[in-house]
Design an enzyme around this catalytic site. Structure first.
Site, PDB file in Angstrom:
ATOM      1  N   PHE A   1       1.942   7.213  -8.482  1.00 35.68           N
ATOM      2  CA  PHE A   1       1.791   6.170  -9.500  1.00 35.68           C
ATOM      3  C   PHE A   1       1.464   4.835  -8.846  1.00 35.68           C
ATOM      4  CE2 PHE A   1       3.739   2.818 -12.228  1.00 35.68           C
ATOM      5  CZ  PHE A   1       2.921   2.991 -13.344  1.00 35.68           C
TER       6      PHE A   1
ATOM      7  N   TYR B   1       0.777   0.739  -9.436  1.00 43.13           N
ATOM      8  CA  TYR B   1       1.030  -0.361 -10.364  1.00 43.13           C
ATOM      9  C   TYR B   1       0.561  -1.699  -9.805  1.00 43.13           C
ATOM     10  CZ  TYR B   1       5.035  -0.908  -7.252  1.00 43.13           C
ATOM     11  OH  TYR B   1       5.826  -1.068  -6.138  1.00 43.13           O
TER      12      TYR B   1
ATOM     13  N   GLU C   1       1.326   1.492   2.501  1.00 42.38           N
ATOM     14  CA  GLU C   1       2.463   1.059   1.691  1.00 42.38           C
ATOM     15  C   GLU C   1       3.763   0.941   2.494  1.00 42.38           C
ATOM     16  OE1 GLU C   1       1.886   0.104  -1.359  1.00 42.38           O
ATOM     17  OE2 GLU C   1      -0.186   0.783  -1.312  1.00 42.38           O
TER      18      GLU C   1
END
Length: 241
Positions: A10, A12, A86
């Site tokens: 996911f 965002y 990340e």
């Protein structure tokens, strides 16, 4: 959801408009129990050690939902790429939640990258005008912090117009007003490049017309940070409970 047996991630933040990795398909929707906040510092992509930028993370809040984009990961390079982008550079760790598609017909587990106050780049809460000012003044190897904010807001406006995100859209309004007030060149702040994201129905899968395919004129900036994506291994080594 039939066919949702693969690994889904996911996005965002910048993953919404610039995933940077190979994926089989994607769709827009939301996760519940999280709120998006620009509380994570960044000195590798959208800022420097001397002047870190601010990027999005998620905070636990049972009353909130966060809209974004889920990707079905494919190939051997995607997870190592994401781990570097990340976790190693961004300070995020991974957790698992449930993704709900926009049409309300599908839900399935997704991996989410989240930063907390336990990482060294954490900046935390601040008055919204102070956060906006920091975004306006920060730039890193991947581009200006303004680009990160506005492209994320534009993605929401274009592909998830029903999305309500007071924090994101307030920052957008303040920064746009400041850019105009200071007579700054918005095109330069956006990197003199365009990311064209086209909605496309995946007729070969069970997914609905929420599926998104990128069609991007994504020519790297001269000083763009290049991520290493060809690294052996496919496990989420930064996974924490």
């Amino acid at each position: 959801m039939a066919g949702a047996t693969g690994l889904w991630v996911f996005g965002y933040g910048s993953l919404c408009w610039n995933p940077g990795f190979e994926f089989k398909r994607s769709m827009t929707g939301h996760v519940r129990g999280f709120g998006r906040r620009f509380w994570q510092g960044n000195d590798s992509h959208r800022g420097t050690a001397a002047k870190p930028g601010r990027v999005a993370t998620l905070i636990d809040d049972k009353k909130e939902i966060t809209y974004g984009r889920a990707f079905e990961v494919t190939g051997s390079a995607a997870l190592p790429y994401l781990e570097k982008r990340e976790c190693k550079l961004g300070g995020y760790f991974t957790t698992i939640s449930t993704f709900y598609s926009r049409d309300g017909l599908h839900s399935f587990p997704v991996v989410i990258y989240i930063a907390t106050n336990k990482n060294k780049q954490w900046l935390g809460d601040a008055p919204v005008h102070a956060i906006a000012q920091q975004i306006l003044e920060s730039e890193g190897p991947s581009g200006h912090n303004v680009e990160y904010l506005l492209r994320l807001a534009d993605f929401m406006h274009q592909f998830i117009p029903e999305a309500h995100d007071e924090h994101l859209f307030t920052l957008e309004l303040i920064v746009r007003a400041k850019v105009k007030e200071l007579n700054l060149c918005l095109k330069s702040l956006m990197g003199n490049r365009e990311f064209v994201i086209q909605m496309k129905m995946d007729k070969d899968s069970d997914s609905s017309n929420n599926d998104v395919q990128d069609v991007q004129d994504n020519v790297p900036r001269g000083h763009s940070h290049q991520y290493t994506s060809r690294i052996a291994g496919t496990t989420l080594r930064c996974l924490k409970s």
